[in-house]
Design an enzyme around this catalytic site. Structure first.
Site, PDB file in Angstrom:
ATOM      1  N   GLU A 267       1.695  -0.872  10.130  1.00  0.00           N
ATOM      2  CA  GLU A 267       0.260  -1.147  10.258  1.00  0.00           C
ATOM      3  C   GLU A 267      -0.438   0.035  10.937  1.00  0.00           C
ATOM      4  O   GLU A 267      -1.413  -0.113  11.659  1.00  0.00           O
ATOM      5  CB  GLU A 267       0.022  -2.459  11.034  1.00  0.00           C
ATOM      6  N   GLY A 268       0.093   1.239  10.679  1.00  0.00           N
ATOM      7  CA  GLY A 268      -0.438   2.466  11.276  1.00  0.00           C
ATOM      8  C   GLY A 268       0.358   2.853  12.509  1.00  0.00           C
ATOM      9  O   GLY A 268       0.512   2.060  13.426  1.00  0.00           O
TER      10      GLY A 268
ATOM     11  N   LEU B  26       0.840  -1.190   0.000  1.00  0.00           N
ATOM     12  CA  LEU B  26       0.000   0.000   0.000  1.00  0.00           C
ATOM     13  C   LEU B  26       0.886   1.255   0.000  1.00  0.00           C
ATOM     14  O   LEU B  26       0.671   2.193  -0.760  1.00  0.00           O
ATOM     15  CB  LEU B  26      -0.893  -0.033   1.262  1.00  0.00           C
TER      16      LEU B  26
ATOM     17  N   GLN C 132      14.997  -3.379  45.455  1.00  0.00           N
ATOM     18  CA  GLN C 132      13.681  -2.840  45.111  1.00  0.00           C
ATOM     19  C   GLN C 132      13.676  -2.174  43.736  1.00  0.00           C
ATOM     20  O   GLN C 132      12.699  -2.267  42.999  1.00  0.00           O
ATOM     21  CB  GLN C 132      13.243  -1.822  46.160  1.00  0.00           C
TER      22      GLN C 132
END
Lengths: 261, 383
Positions: B363-364, B125, B279
């Site tokens: 894909e966008g 495309l 942590q």
């Protein structure tokens, strides 16, 4: 070709941890898998079927969840699957197991070949295959790393500790295969769909395969387990330390001393 | 609400995991380093039915639901993001639009070969000046007799140099803008089709990205997919499905980096302690675990909505937006946990980090996903 492949569902011993206090296997939360060498047996049977035509029938004995193991081999391409599942079968040793499987095989009718995995990773006995052959009164060839069918015989290359041996046996016969025999295929989408959408696993209770009650389950098992234990861990190896140059020198020296070089 | 996979879905997940870990993972670093297209692996995936999973069996597909497909892409992406996108393209951008918009003749001719992996598909495309503005197609297709004659340049075509068939868009009527765009099924053996240069990319380096140069390429009229002028709509519909695939890819990449990082934190010692006891590391692990799980729920949900045959653009865009942003964040943290080692090619998190980046773009882009989400939400609130 009508090929029967007995399989066993076993705990995935790669995942099994040992309880440090009791020294026993912790089986909780461990996945069940198809015994690895039984997958080699399925693959060998499927390859023969692809070449010579016929059908591959998988057979197992175990609790109802052992149906999952049978579904997995149907997903690989086995045509049919039978599960011998009955409270009366519980507590079977290798003799009672081999008896039940051979009764079921007799019930299934004529066959050309039985292909088994060499041994199961949970018990490591390698007894059920040979015992079945005795019950069924057919020739047996164990430790196969290659097998082929020539006319009415199976030609097997056996992998022994000190070499190879080629054996030809008239069919019907029983062969146990080793890991080296082949690379088991992966289940395909089509196979998975068939295994899940159709009722592919036939369930049989003891009376379905005409088992004599005194020969099955705990009562039919002459084996007495005296004690199970985890072997002590191996002594740690020798650790070489120092600069890479020193370590390399020491290593070479050790190799030479042990006649490895 | 049911959070348990069906037996079939579990078996597919297991089969995909087994295949990906045994056949793909061991070579993934090499494929990446050498920009080597995994042709052999793709062929095997096809034989097992992974290249056309949701296509009905009568057209040679796997006949599976979208969630099964997503589970498989996730497992493959965990081993190799490049292989996962090749799989996603063939499934979502090639087989799916062919099945959804193709004529019976087209489906019978192309789907069995594509869904079984005997032939490879690509989707084309994008053009140099038609990226997010994909409707602005400069490639032209002019009807001459029984053929369309296509001229132009397409770019960023995943697997474009390896494909046998390509779903390609071109403008058949420039005056109509995006409504003058038509989709074609192109055979790469046709005269006038040429592969231009291949891109050298930051990530997904094993999935080749090709430029296609089309010079007077004749395409028979019967190879129009859908109707003339419907091409842009077809592309958008295909992209909705592809976003579900890419979101699963992002999920797999993140999961891979996460698992490696957690294991590393339990082996690496600093200041006389395993770093998992600090942590600072635990917080990163907690954040990673939560965001992966949240993404997984969005991804699986989008697959579920797609299977209900309802409109799923919003869910697909949400899954893709969240999972791709999550993957970049999680892979970055995975490197952080590894410290300097994570920045080297000796550890897979370096590749995971580079591979994750593309999921925010193709894909966008993330920004386009937000446009889609906002547009749908605003429509839902229409008076």
């Amino acid at each position: 070709m009508r090929i029967i492949v007995p399989i066993k569902q076993v705990p995935n011993t790669n995942d099994v941890k040992i309880d440090p206090k009791t020294g026993t296997l912790i089986r909780e939360g461990v996945d069940s898998i198809v015994n690895p060498e039984d997958l080699n047996a399925i693959e060998a049977a499927l390859e023969l079927r692809e070449r010579l035509g016929g059908e591959v029938i998988a057979l197992s004995m175990g609790p109802p969840q052992a149906a999952d193991a049978l579904k997995e081999v149907v997903a690989m391409g086995a045509d049919e699957a039978y599960l011998l599942t009955d409270r009366a079968l519980a507590g079977a040793d290798t003799l009672a197991t081999a008896y039940c499987l051979s009764r079921a095989i007799t019930k299934l009718g004529d066959f050309d070949l039985i292909v088994c995995g060499r041994q199961a990773i949970d018990g490591d006995t390698a007894q059920v295959g040979p015992q079945m052959a005795e019950f069924l009164k057919v020739p047996q060839v164990t430790y196969a790393c290659k097998l082929d069918v020539v006319e009415d015989s199976v030609v097997v290359e056996r992998h022994l500790e000190d070499g190879f041996e080629t054996v030809k046996a008239r069919m019907p016969a029983l062969v146990t295969v080793m890991r080296e025999a082949n690379r088991p295929r992966y289940p395909s989408m089509a196979g998975i769909r068939r295994a899940c959408t159709e009722d592919v696993v036939h369930r049989w209770v003891a009376t379905d395969f005409d088992a004599e009650p005194w020969r099955i389950g705990f009562d039919g098992s002459p084996t007495w387990v005296k004690r199970t234990f985890t072997p002590p861990p191996k002594a740690p190896g020798k650790r070489l330390e120092g600069t890479p140059r020193d370590v390399a020198k020491d290593l070479l020296k050790t190799f030479t001393e042990k006649n490895l070089l | 609400m049911q959070f348990e996979l069906t037996n079939e879905q579990k078996m597919i997940q297991e089969a995909a995991r087994d295949f990906a870990q045994k056949e793909i993972a061991p070579v993934a670093a090499e494929l990446d380093r050498e920009e080597k297209f995994p042709a052999e692996i793709v062929k095997k995936l096809g034989e097992l039915g992974f290249m056309g999973m949701t296509i009905p069996t009568e057209y040679g597909g796997g006949g599976m639901d979208t969630l099964s497909y997503v589970l498989a892409v996730e497992q493959v992406a965990k081993a190799c993001a490049s292989t996962a996108i090749i799989m996603s393209v063939n499934n979502s951008l090639v087989c799916y639009p062919l099945y959804e918009f193709g004529t019976e003749e087209q489906k019978k001719k192309y789907l069995p070969q594509l869904a079984s992996g005997q032939k490879l598909g690509a989707f084309s495309l994008t053009e140099p000046n038609a990226g997010s503005d994909a409707g602005n197609q400069q490639t032209t297709a002019v009807l001459q007799g029984d053929n369309y004659v296509i001229n132009g340049t397409k770019i960023f075509v995943t697997g474009g140099n390896m494909a046998d068939y390509i779903i390609m868009t071109a403008s058949t009527d420039k005056s109509k803008g995006s409504r003058g765009v038509t989709a074609f099924i192109v055979d790469t053996k046709w005269p006038g089709f040429k592969v231009g240069s291949l891109e050298h990319k930051l990530g997904i380096r094993a999935a080749s990205t090709a430029e296609l140069v089309l010079t007077d390429m004749k395409v028979p009229k019967e190879n129009v997919l859908g109707t003339p002028g419907e091409g842009y709509k077809i592309a958008l519909r295909a992209l909705d499905g592809a976003r579900v695939g890419v979101s699963a890819q992002a999920l797999g990449i993140a999961q891979a980096a996460f698992e490696v990082a957690v294991r590393y934190s339990k082996q690496r010692q600093q200041f006389g302690k395993f770093i998992s006891e600090f942590q600072a590391i635990q917080w990163m692990i907690a954040d990673m675990a939560v965001s992966i799980e949240a993404a997984r729920l969005l991804v699986y949900k989008s697959a579920f909505v797609k299977d209900t045959k309802k409109y799923f653009s919003k869910e697909a865009a949400m899954a893709k937006l969240f999972a791709s942003e999550m993957a970049s964040d999680v892979t970055s943290k995975a490197i952080q946990i590894h410290g300097g080692y994570g920045y080297t090619r000796d550890y897979p998190v370096e590749r995971n980090y580079r591979d994750a980046r593309i999921t925010q773009i193709y894909e966008g882009t993330s920004e386009v996903q937000k446009l889609v989400i906002a547009a749908t939400v605003l429509k839902e609130f229409a008076q």
